[in-house]
Design an enzyme around this catalytic site. Structure first.
Site, PDB file in Angstrom:
ATOM      1  N   CYS A 196     -41.959 -30.235 -39.562  1.00  0.00           N
ATOM      2  CA  CYS A 196     -41.244 -31.052 -40.121  1.00  0.00           C
ATOM      3  C   CYS A 196     -42.221 -31.951 -40.780  1.00  0.00           C
ATOM      4  CB  CYS A 196     -40.036 -31.587 -39.472  1.00  0.00           C
ATOM      5  SG  CYS A 196     -39.002 -32.753 -40.421  1.00  0.00           S
ATOM      6  N   ASP A 236     -12.092 -21.893 -28.586  1.00  0.00           N
ATOM      7  CA  ASP A 236     -12.502 -21.894 -30.034  1.00  0.00           C
ATOM      8  C   ASP A 236     -13.087 -20.404 -30.547  1.00  0.00           C
ATOM      9  OD1 ASP A 236     -13.258 -22.117 -32.744  1.00  0.00           O
ATOM     10  OD2 ASP A 236     -14.175 -24.304 -32.206  1.00  0.00           O
ATOM     11  N   CYS A 258     -35.132 -36.089 -37.633  1.00  0.00           N
ATOM     12  CA  CYS A 258     -34.955 -36.862 -38.795  1.00  0.00           C
ATOM     13  C   CYS A 258     -33.940 -36.215 -39.917  1.00  0.00           C
ATOM     14  CB  CYS A 258     -36.399 -36.876 -39.565  1.00  0.00           C
ATOM     15  SG  CYS A 258     -36.830 -35.318 -40.334  1.00  0.00           S
TER      16      CYS A 258
END
Length: 409
Positions: free
Chosen positions: A215, A334, A202
């Site tokens: 959470c 990267d 969420c």
């Protein structure tokens, strides 16, 4: 290979073995990857067929796959022969090569790159899947870690017959494994939290307290049945198993706790498995100390921020450090991850930067206020240091090259 395998599969594996032999003979590598690639090209169903009638255990996660798979292999060898990709070739090509190399082994322990886990699991239908941890890695190859979590969640939901052994202290791992019908929760701890401050379900704030996290949406740390406590592992029966590993660090103890839980599920008693884990002294050269002229060099591998957190914790504080960084395809091109590593912990040490991308590392160390000097060749960097111990830390291809160059590595 089993006589029940179709002619096409047997022929494709034979062609793969021949290709692997040519690769080794030409000095181009161990041949597992190219051999598996040839076999899959000739028979796309070869992996499914080679996995039939075996008890398959898959190990995945961002860090610790090779170590945990080696531990599980050593534990399950108490039962019978085990097919394993112990060379770390964890993409489909390497997985197939490992199965083809041990066609009669009734067990298989296979580390699988998390990106390929859904496809490999679909082919092999594992009895057990070990989910270690999830954190940022090679952005140019793997992508965002939350996308990986969603893909693993879907794969786990599509295999209700598979037992999921998962680290309940890792928020992303728990999110991926919560839908499993057969979860085995292991409290293995976590030290890197940079990718789980927000909920993967969420985007709400994950509230963390001692030995717990939750959470507001309801995603929360499950109650573990296996608990790592220092050097001890508490089993579901309430007994304690002393790990007493010869591998250093909290991360390896966490790997061992997950390996014990998975091995127990397959049929190896925890004390038996732990005794076998104590015989492991290095993982493909990692943690091994070698002698080079006037130096004792300990070889360490670190590939991403979470891995660096663990590696920096186990470095000897009074020993010079050589850090070698490449950015080849297997490392990820990267190098932005350098800025997520707390290199500030190296302040006050004698530090040498090396590798193909030593200049990028040098810039990062300047901002971390870490005094250092540069020597592109890591072996020359070792030789230039005063006699005594050296901690050598390298990312993937730099480490692989060093193992090949240093005697005994």
């Amino acid at each position: 290979m089993s006589v029940r395998s179709p002619l096409r599969t047997r022929a494709s594996v034979a062609a793969g073995r021949a290709t692997a032999w040519l690769s080794r003979s030409a000095g181009l590598g161990r041949g597992g990857v190219i051999g598996g690639r040839v076999a899959l090209a000739l028979d796309p169903r070869a992996l499914r067929r080679l996995g039939q009638e075996r008890t398959v255990v898959l190990v995945t996660g961002t860090n610790g796959k090779t170590t945990t798979a080696r531990m599980l292999t050593r534990a399950l060898e108490a039962l019978a022969e085990v097919a394993a990709n112990s060379d770390g070739a964890n993409m489909p090509d390497g997985v197939l090569a490992a199965l083809a190399a041990s066609p009669e082994a009734p067990y298989a322990v296979l580390e699988v790159d998390e990106t390929y886990l859904p496809w490999v699991a679909e082919q092999l239908t594992p009895a057990v899947l070990v989910l270690l941890n999830l954190s940022r890695d090679q952005l140019d190859r793997v992508g965002e870690v939350r996308a990986t979590e969603r893909e693993l969640r879907a794969a786990i939901a599509s295999h209700p017959e598979t037992t999921i052994v998962a680290n309940c202290d890792d928020v992303l791992v728990t999110s991926a494994a919560t839908g499993a019908k057969r979860p085995v929760w292991v409290a293995a701890g976590r030290r890197w939290t940079g990718d789980s401050t927000a909920c993967p379900r969420c985007d709400g704030l994950v509230e963390t307290a001692k030995d717990h996290w939750r959470c507001a949406c309801g995603l929360a740390r499950p109650e573990p049945t296996w608990i790592l406590d220092g050097d001890l592992v508490r089993t579901p029966g309430g007994r304690h198993v002393d790990l007493d590993l010869r591998l250093p660090g909290d991360a390896n103890r966490a790997n061992a706790a997950l390996a014990l839980a998975a091995a127990h599920r397959v049929g190896v008693p925890p004390h038996t498995a732990a005794a076998r884990l104590r015989t492991i002294t290095d993982i493909g050269g990692r943690y091994r100390t070698i002698r080079r002229s006037r130096h004792h060099v300990r070889l360490m591998l670190a590939k991403n921020p979470a891995g660096w957190v663990e590696t920096l914790r186990v470095l000897d504080e009074d020993t010079p450090v050589v850090v070698a960084v490449n950015a080849q395809e297997a490392d990820g091109r990267d190098l932005s991850w350098l800025w997520d590593v707390h290199f500030e912990r190296l302040r006050g040490r004698q530090v040498v930067v090396a590798g193909e991308r030593g200049a990028d590392l040098a810039v990062r160390l300047c901002y971390a206020e870490v005094a250092h000097w540069a020597e592109p060749d890591p072996v020359a960097a070792i030789d230039a240091l005063p006699p005594g111990g050296v901690e050598l830390v390298a990312n993937y291809t730099a480490f692989r090259e060093l193992v090949g160059r240093l005697p005994g590595g």
